[in-house]
Design a protein around this motif. Structure first.
Motif, PDB file in Angstrom:
ATOM      1  N   ASP A 173       2.525   1.524  -3.509  1.00 41.91           N
ATOM      2  CA  ASP A 173       1.547   1.926  -4.532  1.00 41.91           C
ATOM      3  C   ASP A 173       1.169   3.390  -4.370  1.00 41.91           C
ATOM      4  OD1 ASP A 173       1.502  -0.568  -5.635  1.00 41.91           O
ATOM      5  OD2 ASP A 173      -0.308  -1.237  -4.597  1.00 41.91           O
ATOM      6  N   THR A 174       0.979   3.796  -3.108  1.00 45.41           N
ATOM      7  CA  THR A 174       0.625   5.194  -2.849  1.00 45.41           C
ATOM      8  C   THR A 174       1.758   6.100  -3.302  1.00 45.41           C
ATOM      9  OG1 THR A 174      -0.699   4.479  -0.956  1.00 45.41           O
ATOM     10  CG2 THR A 174      -0.116   6.810  -1.054  1.00 45.41           C
ATOM     11  N   ASN A 185      -6.979  -1.997   4.228  1.00 47.25           N
ATOM     12  CA  ASN A 185      -6.498  -1.783   2.874  1.00 47.25           C
ATOM     13  C   ASN A 185      -7.689  -1.785   1.930  1.00 47.25           C
ATOM     14  OD1 ASN A 185      -4.971  -1.534   0.699  1.00 47.25           O
ATOM     15  ND2 ASN A 185      -3.699  -3.330   1.085  1.00 47.25           N
ATOM     16  N   MET A 233      -6.959  12.986  -2.638  1.00 49.40           N
ATOM     17  CA  MET A 233      -6.209  13.910  -1.784  1.00 49.40           C
ATOM     18  C   MET A 233      -6.946  15.220  -1.566  1.00 49.40           C
ATOM     19  SD  MET A 233      -3.372  12.192  -1.219  1.00 49.40           S
ATOM     20  CE  MET A 233      -1.879  13.081  -0.899  1.00 49.40           C
ATOM     21  N   ARG A 278       3.876  11.240  -9.232  1.00 50.05           N
ATOM     22  CA  ARG A 278       3.448  12.096 -10.345  1.00 50.05           C
ATOM     23  C   ARG A 278       3.324  13.547  -9.918  1.00 50.05           C
ATOM     24  NH1 ARG A 278       0.774   8.183 -13.906  1.00 50.05           N
ATOM     25  NH2 ARG A 278       1.164   6.229 -12.851  1.00 50.05           N
ATOM     26  N   ALA A 305      -6.372   4.187  -0.067  1.00 52.54           N
ATOM     27  CA  ALA A 305      -5.442   4.098  -1.202  1.00 52.54           C
ATOM     28  C   ALA A 305      -5.811   5.135  -2.250  1.00 52.54           C
ATOM     29  CB  ALA A 305      -5.516   2.698  -1.797  1.00 52.54           C
ATOM     30  N   LEU A 306      -4.847   5.497  -3.058  1.00 51.89           N
ATOM     31  CA  LEU A 306      -5.075   6.518  -4.084  1.00 51.89           C
ATOM     32  C   LEU A 306      -5.444   5.880  -5.415  1.00 51.89           C
ATOM     33  CD1 LEU A 306      -2.039   8.872  -3.397  1.00 51.89           C
ATOM     34  CD2 LEU A 306      -4.353   9.017  -2.473  1.00 51.89           C
ATOM     35  N   GLY A 307      -6.236   6.602  -6.188  1.00 53.82           N
ATOM     36  CA  GLY A 307      -6.505   6.184  -7.563  1.00 53.82           C
ATOM     37  C   GLY A 307      -5.451   6.780  -8.471  1.00 53.82           C
ATOM     38  N   ARG A 308      -5.645   6.597  -9.754  1.00 58.43           N
ATOM     39  CA  ARG A 308      -4.609   7.008 -10.699  1.00 58.43           C
ATOM     40  C   ARG A 308      -4.989   8.310 -11.408  1.00 58.43           C
ATOM     41  NH1 ARG A 308      -0.755   3.011 -13.352  1.00 58.43           N
ATOM     42  NH2 ARG A 308      -0.191   3.281 -11.188  1.00 58.43           N
ATOM     43  N   THR A 309      -4.023   9.187 -11.542  1.00 58.99           N
ATOM     44  CA  THR A 309      -4.222  10.378 -12.354  1.00 58.99           C
ATOM     45  C   THR A 309      -3.381  10.242 -13.612  1.00 58.99           C
ATOM     46  OG1 THR A 309      -4.658  11.788 -10.450  1.00 58.99           O
ATOM     47  CG2 THR A 309      -3.923  12.883 -12.449  1.00 58.99           C
ATOM     48  N   TYR A 349       0.962  10.476   4.554  1.00 58.20           N
ATOM     49  CA  TYR A 349      -0.432  10.462   4.099  1.00 58.20           C
ATOM     50  C   TYR A 349      -1.201   9.302   4.733  1.00 58.20           C
ATOM     51  CZ  TYR A 349      -4.388   9.364   1.104  1.00 58.20           C
ATOM     52  OH  TYR A 349      -5.649   9.033   0.669  1.00 58.20           O
ATOM     53  N   LEU A 404       0.840  -1.208   0.000  1.00 52.67           N
ATOM     54  CA  LEU A 404       0.000   0.000   0.000  1.00 52.67           C
ATOM     55  C   LEU A 404       0.871   1.254   0.000  1.00 52.67           C
ATOM     56  CD1 LEU A 404      -2.810   1.352   0.186  1.00 52.67           C
ATOM     57  CD2 LEU A 404      -2.659   1.139   2.668  1.00 52.67           C
ATOM     58  N   ALA A 459      -7.410   6.206   6.474  1.00 59.02           N
ATOM     59  CA  ALA A 459      -6.698   6.631   5.270  1.00 59.02           C
ATOM     60  C   ALA A 459      -6.919   5.615   4.158  1.00 59.02           C
ATOM     61  CB  ALA A 459      -5.209   6.769   5.566  1.00 59.02           C
ATOM     62  N   GLU A 514       3.861   5.499  -5.620  1.00 58.31           N
ATOM     63  CA  GLU A 514       3.872   5.495  -7.090  1.00 58.31           C
ATOM     64  C   GLU A 514       2.923   6.576  -7.630  1.00 58.31           C
ATOM     65  OE1 GLU A 514       5.447   4.602 -10.388  1.00 58.31           O
ATOM     66  OE2 GLU A 514       5.966   3.191  -8.807  1.00 58.31           O
ATOM     67  N   GLU A 515       1.748   6.669  -7.054  1.00 56.72           N
ATOM     68  CA  GLU A 515       0.794   7.704  -7.492  1.00 56.72           C
ATOM     69  C   GLU A 515       1.311   9.100  -7.122  1.00 56.72           C
ATOM     70  OE1 GLU A 515      -1.513   6.995  -9.459  1.00 56.72           O
ATOM     71  OE2 GLU A 515      -1.356   4.831  -9.206  1.00 56.72           O
ATOM     72  N   LEU A 516       1.876   9.196  -5.924  1.00 57.72           N
ATOM     73  CA  LEU A 516       2.341  10.506  -5.464  1.00 57.72           C
ATOM     74  C   LEU A 516       3.549  11.003  -6.252  1.00 57.72           C
ATOM     75  CD1 LEU A 516       1.949  10.135  -1.613  1.00 57.72           C
ATOM     76  CD2 LEU A 516       0.676  11.670  -3.097  1.00 57.72           C
ATOM     77  N   ARG A 567      -9.036  -0.711  -4.889  1.00 58.58           N
ATOM     78  CA  ARG A 567      -9.053   0.465  -5.744  1.00 58.58           C
ATOM     79  C   ARG A 567     -10.465   0.905  -6.104  1.00 58.58           C
ATOM     80  NH1 ARG A 567      -3.910   1.220  -8.296  1.00 58.58           N
ATOM     81  NH2 ARG A 567      -2.877   2.230  -6.591  1.00 58.58           N
TER      82      ARG A 567
END
Lengths: 311, 211
Positions: free
Chosen positions: A21-22, B2, B102, A28, B114-118, A297, A18, B112, A24-26, B5
């Motif tokens: 992966d987080t 966890n 975010m 960007r 998990a993040l998705g994709r931009t 985060y 987790l 908290a 990886e997104e951050l 997505r």
């Protein structure tokens, strides 16, 4: 319920992935013109550094600021610690200031653990004595994953002063959790005595493991902790355990060279190797900010932390 | 702890008196008991074709368009809309995704996540006509977060909003420019959007509440 990041041994595989992966997104976000996210607005992160550090403290500071947290830097020099204030009283002061997270570096192993008992916020271990340095291991794993893909079955060789290295300890646990096979290489004098439970192999011969390593991680020879003669001379150490261009040439194609910094060029790593295309040393610093953003985060943004261990 | 997505982002308002986590698809897989389909695959198809034409007409051409889906299902809808516009115009249309996690206003109400994709085009959002695409419009808080996220990414010429379903109950002054179907619901009901890409079939399902 509060959770802390004190040791990579506390992280489950799920937690570790987790975080990666987080991150990886951050990652960007650092490519954008506005490198800031509003997520931790109004939260306070205290950097509590009892030991000298440049990159880790700056990296944590940048990470917290990119998430819009308020950052208070506290270093032992020039603080009441030099007047003899105890760790507990320092902790109570931070507590009274309402720190949501305390990032702590301390010369004594276990200090962050003690601190976690005294403050309400999450404690992030930024290096304690010769014990652990979890965010360094996370950024190392992140760097490996970016260069090599998933870590399952990857062979990682960690070379050098394992005895004094919190980086090695944190990496051994984390890489094992992520499915990599770790081999520690060091002169017998620079290995801890009780390594029976460490999930890794040990070798005294660098050259024999070199050819089957996907990653070679060089550790810094920590002169400041060398209070005895652990090896005969710097030249001998360098010859047997240093990474020179010749050894670099014998590494498998695609294998990478890592170093947590700061480096002793010419000692554990040759300058040409440190500057070669296979070296990830500069990337590691960049990735450090991203990974620490992910950790802050996941610990601070929600009603409760999503990662880390309980006391 | 966890979060998968596709469950990452659903409408906020965790104490809104809705069934379960409601308002937004939480689960994949076969229909639940008491769920009825309000839109089937052909309906969704027609709605998307119409929206594609509406977007194109208002933008006076596909050149500057950028369709940004809000993960997870908004991303797939944005891609489908882009393909459709491309078929009509024979000109490629940019599409991508915009994760708003975010920027949410309810982060502190839950653990908290998990993040998705931009994913954005190389040249960013500046000077583009951005169409935000989402599956369900409910409180409007997701769209508010998306507008904030977009603000940090650049300065589009215009921002518009396309949704497959508008179920009402807005909490902010936000409305959609393009709507697949207006679906009057009660807060006790749950709207679930299934898409081929994640759920093996296309459907909008409604469950619960007294109608």
């Amino acid at each position: 319920m509060n959770r802390h990041l004190l040791s990579t041994a506390d992280l489950s595989r799920e937690d570790a992935l987790l975080i990666l992966d987080t991150a990886e997104e951050l990652s960007r976000v650092s490519g954008r013109s506005i490198k800031k996210l509003p997520t931790l607005r109004g939260r306070t992160v205290v950097n509590l550094f009892f030991e000298d550090s440049t990159r880790t403290r700056i990296s944590f500071e940048a990470a917290a600021k990119r998430l819009s947290a308020d950052v208070i830097n506290f270093s032992a020099k020039g603080s009441s610690v030099s007047k003899g204030e105890s760790l507990k009283d320092t902790a109570l002061t931070l507590q009274a200031m309402g720190a949501d997270a305390v990032v702590v570096r301390h010369g004594a192993s276990g200090a962050p653990h003690r601190l976690a008992n005294w403050v309400d916020g999450s404690v992030v271990n930024a290096g304690d004595g010769t014990h652990e340095h979890p965010t360094q291991a996370l950024l190392d794993a992140f760097t490996m994953r970016r260069r090599l893909g998933e870590l399952d079955g990857r062979r990682v060789t960690i070379v050098g002063d394992v005895l004094h290295s919190r980086v090695a300890r944190s990496n051994v646990h984390l890489l094992h959790t992520l499915g990599a096979e770790v081999t520690l290489v060091a002169p017998p004098t620079l290995l801890p005595v009780a390594m029976g439970e460490w999930p890794c192999e040990v070798s005294y011969d660098f050259d024999s493991v070199l050819a089957k390593s996907d990653v070679v991680m060089m550790l810094r020879v920590q002169h400041e902790r060398m209070n005895a003669s652990y090896f005969p001379s710097a030249r001998e150490y360098s010859r047997r355990y240093g990474l020179d261009p010749d050894r670099l040439g014998r590494m498998p194609e695609g294998a990478i060279v890592m170093h947590p910094g700061p480096m002793n060029r010419g000692m554990e790593i040759a300058a040409e190797v440190a500057d070669s295309a296979r070296s990830t040393i500069v990337e590691q610093v960049t990735n450090g900010v991203t990974v620490r953003m992910a950790v802050l985060y996941l610990l601070l943004s929600g009603s409760e932390p999503a990662i880390g261990g309980n006391l | 702890m966890n979060v998968a997505r596709n469950q990452v982002r659903d409408d906020p308002e965790p104490d809104g008196g809705r069934a379960g986590d409601g308002g937004r698809p939480r689960e994949d897989g076969p229909p639940h008991d008491g769920e009825r389909a309000v839109l089937e695959a052909p309906d969704i198809n027609r709605a998307l074709t119409r929206i594609a034409h509406e977007i194109l007409e208002r933008a006076k051409g596909p050149e500057r368009l950028l369709l940004l889906g809000i993960p997870t299902r908004g991303t797939f809808l944005a891609r489908r809309l882009a393909e459709r516009i491309e078929q009509v115009e024979g000109h490629p249309v940019a599409s991508g995704s915009l994760d708003v996690t975010m920027y949410r206003d309810d982060l502190r109400l839950r653990p908290a996540r998990a993040l998705g994709r931009t994913v954005l085009p190389e040249d960013g959002v500046d000077g583009r006509i951005v169409v935000l695409v989402d599956d369900v419009l409910y409180s409007g808080r997701t769209v508010r977060a998306a507008l904030d996220a977009l603000n940090d990414l650049g300065r589009p010429t215009a921002v518009r909003l396309a949704v497959l379903v508008d179920r009402g109950h807005r909490e902010l002054p936000i409305r959609a420019d393009y709507v697949g179907k207006n679906l009057p619901t009660s807060r006790a009901e749950t709207v679930r959007v299934c898409l081929r890409e994640t759920d093996q079939r296309d459907a909008v399902l409604l469950r619960g509440g007294q109608r």
